[in-house]
Design a protein around this motif. Structure first.
Motif, PDB file in Angstrom:
ATOM      1  N   TYR A 171       0.832  -1.202   0.000  1.00 48.83           N
ATOM      2  CA  TYR A 171       0.000   0.000   0.000  1.00 48.83           C
ATOM      3  C   TYR A 171       0.865   1.249   0.000  1.00 48.83           C
ATOM      4  O   TYR A 171       0.587   2.208  -0.729  1.00 48.83           O
ATOM      5  N   ARG A 172       1.898   1.270   0.828  1.00 48.89           N
ATOM      6  CA  ARG A 172       2.771   2.448   0.893  1.00 48.89           C
ATOM      7  C   ARG A 172       3.420   2.730  -0.447  1.00 48.89           C
ATOM      8  O   ARG A 172       3.454   3.855  -0.923  1.00 48.89           O
ATOM      9  N   GLU A 173       3.926   1.683  -1.099  1.00 48.76           N
ATOM     10  CA  GLU A 173       4.603   1.860  -2.386  1.00 48.76           C
ATOM     11  C   GLU A 173       3.626   2.244  -3.493  1.00 48.76           C
ATOM     12  O   GLU A 173       3.958   3.039  -4.374  1.00 48.76           O
ATOM     13  N   LEU A 174       2.416   1.685  -3.470  1.00 46.79           N
ATOM     14  CA  LEU A 174       1.405   2.080  -4.458  1.00 46.79           C
ATOM     15  C   LEU A 174       1.054   3.560  -4.288  1.00 46.79           C
ATOM     16  O   LEU A 174       0.956   4.300  -5.274  1.00 46.79           O
ATOM     17  N   CYS A 175       0.887   3.978  -3.050  1.00 44.98           N
ATOM     18  CA  CYS A 175       0.558   5.393  -2.805  1.00 44.98           C
ATOM     19  C   CYS A 175       1.719   6.303  -3.169  1.00 44.98           C
ATOM     20  O   CYS A 175       1.514   7.357  -3.771  1.00 44.98           O
ATOM     21  N   ARG A 176       2.930   5.903  -2.835  1.00 41.83           N
ATOM     22  CA  ARG A 176       4.112   6.710  -3.166  1.00 41.83           C
ATOM     23  C   ARG A 176       4.268   6.841  -4.670  1.00 41.83           C
ATOM     24  O   ARG A 176       4.457   7.935  -5.205  1.00 41.83           O
ATOM     25  N   THR A 177       4.162   5.738  -5.373  1.00 39.61           N
ATOM     26  CA  THR A 177       4.322   5.759  -6.831  1.00 39.61           C
ATOM     27  C   THR A 177       3.212   6.573  -7.497  1.00 39.61           C
ATOM     28  O   THR A 177       3.467   7.343  -8.408  1.00 39.61           O
ATOM     29  N   THR A 178       1.992   6.391  -7.030  1.00 42.21           N
ATOM     30  CA  THR A 178       0.871   7.138  -7.596  1.00 42.21           C
ATOM     31  C   THR A 178       1.048   8.634  -7.353  1.00 42.21           C
ATOM     32  O   THR A 178       0.777   9.447  -8.228  1.00 42.21           O
TER      33      THR A 178
END
Length: 182
Positions: A171-178
């Protein structure tokens, strides 16, 4: 393999055989919605749940929480005590182990390996799985040292909620990338 099964990381070894479709991953990242933590698809919204992680990876989800320390006081000493060797050129304040160093030091296990050497090889392999597949760093060339103390006692490894940590990282990486794409 018995040590990997003991730790409940046995089924994660199958991940190495999966070919990733980066075009599909990019599409999912593009469809990630920050506010709802869901993928917006033509059929509706969906998300990855803790149950999905548990079923697909076979890792514990309802055990002790993993709250890693970002810094370890004496990383060289920790490596030497748990692995029997420590990176020489890393300096005294390194935070991760390079895969190239792990491979150079632990790729081959002697046919006459002691029980301690086999346990050490299992710890290193789990570190590879954690840093290479489950929770990779941005360069995908090292694993953070904070996971090594959690692998000290292989019988105790299964008492941590690895699935929860992996889902939180996803979740953290998806939010960061987005966020970077906006």
């Amino acid at each position: 393999m018995p040590y990997l099964e003991l730790t409940r990381f046995g089924s994660t070894t199958l991940i190495w055989t999966i070919d990733l479709r980066y075009d599909l991953i990019s599409t999912l990242v593009e469809r990630w919605r920050l506010k709802t933590h869901t993928f917006l698809l033509s059929c509706g919204e969906c998300t990855v749940t803790l149950e999905d992680v548990a079923l697909q990876l076979g890792l514990p989800i309802d055990e002790s929480t993993i709250t890693g320390r970002n810094t370890i006081a004496e990383p060289a000493t920790l490596c030497y005590s748990l692995l029997g060797v420590s990176p020489n050129n890393a300096g005294s304040k390194f935070t991760g182990l390079r895969f190239s160093w792990l491979k150079a030091n632990f790729e081959h296990l002697s046919i006459n390996a002691t029980e301690q050497e086999v346990m050490c090889a299992a710890q290193v392999y789990i570190m590879y799985i954690i840093g290479g597949v489950l929770m990779p760093d941005t360069n995908n060339n090292r694993v953070h040292l904070m996971y090594l103390p959690l692998l000290t006692d292989l019988q105790n490894v299964r008492s941590y909620s690895w699935g929860f940590a992996i889902l939180a990282m996803l979740y953290r990486e998806l939010c960061r990338t987005t966020s970077l794409m906006l």
